[in-house]
Design an enzyme around this catalytic site. Sequence first.
Site, PDB file in Angstrom:
ATOM      1  N   PRO A  24       0.829  -1.216   0.000  1.00  0.00           N
ATOM      2  CA  PRO A  24       0.000   0.000   0.000  1.00  0.00           C
ATOM      3  C   PRO A  24       0.857   1.257   0.000  1.00  0.00           C
ATOM      4  O   PRO A  24       1.838   1.349   0.738  1.00  0.00           O
ATOM      5  CB  PRO A  24      -0.798  -0.123   1.299  1.00  0.00           C
ATOM      6  CG  PRO A  24       0.059  -0.971   2.190  1.00  0.00           C
ATOM      7  CD  PRO A  24       0.729  -1.949   1.280  1.00  0.00           C
ATOM      8  N   MET A  25       0.488   2.221  -0.830  1.00  0.00           N
ATOM      9  CA  MET A  25       1.183   3.509  -0.870  1.00  0.00           C
ATOM     10  C   MET A  25       0.143   4.610  -1.028  1.00  0.00           C
ATOM     11  O   MET A  25      -0.632   4.603  -1.986  1.00  0.00           O
ATOM     12  CB  MET A  25       2.177   3.560  -2.035  1.00  0.00           C
ATOM     13  CG  MET A  25       3.367   2.643  -1.894  1.00  0.00           C
ATOM     14  SD  MET A  25       4.464   2.716  -3.339  1.00  0.00           S
ATOM     15  CE  MET A  25       3.516   1.732  -4.526  1.00  0.00           C
ATOM     16  N   ALA A  26       0.132   5.541  -0.086  1.00  0.00           N
ATOM     17  CA  ALA A  26      -0.831   6.642  -0.123  1.00  0.00           C
ATOM     18  C   ALA A  26      -0.626   7.467  -1.389  1.00  0.00           C
ATOM     19  O   ALA A  26       0.504   7.839  -1.729  1.00  0.00           O
ATOM     20  CB  ALA A  26      -0.668   7.526   1.112  1.00  0.00           C
ATOM     21  N   GLN A  78      -6.482  -1.769   3.579  1.00  0.00           N
ATOM     22  CA  GLN A  78      -5.684  -1.357   4.742  1.00  0.00           C
ATOM     23  C   GLN A  78      -6.334  -0.169   5.437  1.00  0.00           C
ATOM     24  O   GLN A  78      -6.685   0.821   4.791  1.00  0.00           O
ATOM     25  CB  GLN A  78      -4.255  -0.985   4.347  1.00  0.00           C
ATOM     26  CG  GLN A  78      -3.399  -0.739   5.587  1.00  0.00           C
ATOM     27  CD  GLN A  78      -1.976  -0.316   5.275  1.00  0.00           C
ATOM     28  OE1 GLN A  78      -1.728   0.815   4.866  1.00  0.00           O
ATOM     29  NE2 GLN A  78      -1.032  -1.225   5.465  1.00  0.00           N
ATOM     30  N   CYS A 108       3.127   3.158   9.103  1.00  0.00           N
ATOM     31  CA  CYS A 108       3.249   4.479   8.479  1.00  0.00           C
ATOM     32  C   CYS A 108       4.060   5.413   9.366  1.00  0.00           C
ATOM     33  O   CYS A 108       3.746   5.586  10.549  1.00  0.00           O
ATOM     34  CB  CYS A 108       1.878   5.080   8.212  1.00  0.00           C
ATOM     35  SG  CYS A 108       1.970   6.726   7.450  1.00  0.00           S
ATOM     36  N   LYS A 147       0.667  -4.712   9.150  1.00  0.00           N
ATOM     37  CA  LYS A 147       1.927  -4.249   8.558  1.00  0.00           C
ATOM     38  C   LYS A 147       2.665  -3.410   9.587  1.00  0.00           C
ATOM     39  O   LYS A 147       2.099  -2.476  10.156  1.00  0.00           O
ATOM     40  CB  LYS A 147       1.708  -3.438   7.281  1.00  0.00           C
ATOM     41  CG  LYS A 147       3.060  -3.065   6.644  1.00  0.00           C
ATOM     42  CD  LYS A 147       2.956  -2.399   5.289  1.00  0.00           C
ATOM     43  CE  LYS A 147       4.365  -2.175   4.733  1.00  0.00           C
ATOM     44  NZ  LYS A 147       4.364  -1.438   3.460  1.00  0.00           N
ATOM     45  N   ASN A 208       9.414  -6.815   3.277  1.00  0.00           N
ATOM     46  CA  ASN A 208       9.249  -5.571   2.526  1.00  0.00           C
ATOM     47  C   ASN A 208      10.481  -4.706   2.723  1.00  0.00           C
ATOM     48  O   ASN A 208      10.931  -4.517   3.841  1.00  0.00           O
ATOM     49  CB  ASN A 208       7.989  -4.850   3.012  1.00  0.00           C
ATOM     50  CG  ASN A 208       7.724  -3.517   2.342  1.00  0.00           C
ATOM     51  OD1 ASN A 208       7.256  -2.581   2.966  1.00  0.00           O
ATOM     52  ND2 ASN A 208       7.999  -3.409   1.058  1.00  0.00           N
ATOM     53  N   GLY A 209      11.027  -4.211   1.612  1.00  0.00           N
ATOM     54  CA  GLY A 209      12.170  -3.304   1.705  1.00  0.00           C
ATOM     55  C   GLY A 209      13.293  -3.670   0.760  1.00  0.00           C
ATOM     56  O   GLY A 209      13.849  -4.768   0.840  1.00  0.00           O
ATOM     57  N   GLY A 232       6.769  -1.983  -3.056  1.00  0.00           N
ATOM     58  CA  GLY A 232       6.128  -0.680  -3.010  1.00  0.00           C
ATOM     59  C   GLY A 232       6.696   0.289  -4.020  1.00  0.00           C
ATOM     60  O   GLY A 232       6.278   0.324  -5.181  1.00  0.00           O
TER      61      GLY A 232
END
Length: 336
Positions: A24-26, A78, A108, A147, A208-209, A232
């Site tokens: 998820p990315m805003a 999410q 976040c 997350k 993730n990363g 992401g």
Amino acid sequence: METLMKMKWKIGSVEIENPFILAPMAGVTDLPFRILCKEQGAGLLCTEMVSAKAISFHNKNTISLMQIDPVEHPVSMQIFGSEPDLMAEVAKSIEEQPFDILDINMGCPMQKVVKNGDGSALMKNIPLAASIVKAMAGAVDIPITVKMRLGWTRDTENCVELARAVEEAGAAAITVHGRTREDFYTGKADWKKIAEVVKAVKIPVIGNGDVVDGPSAKALLEETGCAAVAIGRAAWGNPWVFKEVNAYLENGDIIDPPSWEERLAMAREHLHGLVIEKGENAAVREMRAHASRYFHGLPEAAALRREIMKALTEKEFNETIDRYEEEKHLTEPSKI
């Protein structure tokens, strides 16, 4: 790794075709972009995070963020918040909507989120974080996932402790971003800490990363033992990354990057999806940021970005690309 690639895996009762997830990315992972990533091979999609409070207030903008297309499944919604009762109430109120998994954001790092005790601020209060999971898992039948990051700071990394707590509370899976809140998005992700979480729990762990291509995706899976990889920033303006990682894990193939023509065509398709979903005015404004990502690496990309910023309609956007193609004589696909 070949066997892993061919096996479906599950979060709760939800079957997922491959171990690659759109994180998820805003402002990025809205419906049109998710569909593009699905078409390129993402196994699981995740929406932009939405506020539990805003859902409870029936906020119009928030409701629009929750739209799901039938082609997306499986898809995870999410939400963020820090009040167990409210989170459970909201989860129950939206359970019948067409998503498969409900994910809680505890990662976040943005100040506007953590100042209210939400997002990665929950890592400073493990009992509260666990109570949120327990309340939500008890309220709905769909899988609840979390997350998180490694911790609030490098000196207070507590991802293993939090992972155990949310597993016990009823979480069906955990995504671990290999950075702390203190790091934001800088520095190198610590995959060793992700591996520690994998060893500490029995539920699926998603790493993730720093995954940007096939080799890095395979390396994360092998080095951590995680069940899947969330991608992401490497997917923004590059939905093809999912096609790439699938090909590499399936048979070791390194596929060619998209041509200039493919990048420009995808930008057009992305804008058209945004126009259908949000209307032309909003779509063209939002597309400016996406376009900069699609244009990365093109000859004279800076000049193209400047021209795109002047476009006010879908027609003007496409005409700008038309002129660029004509000027550069892109009559044959040219690899970047």
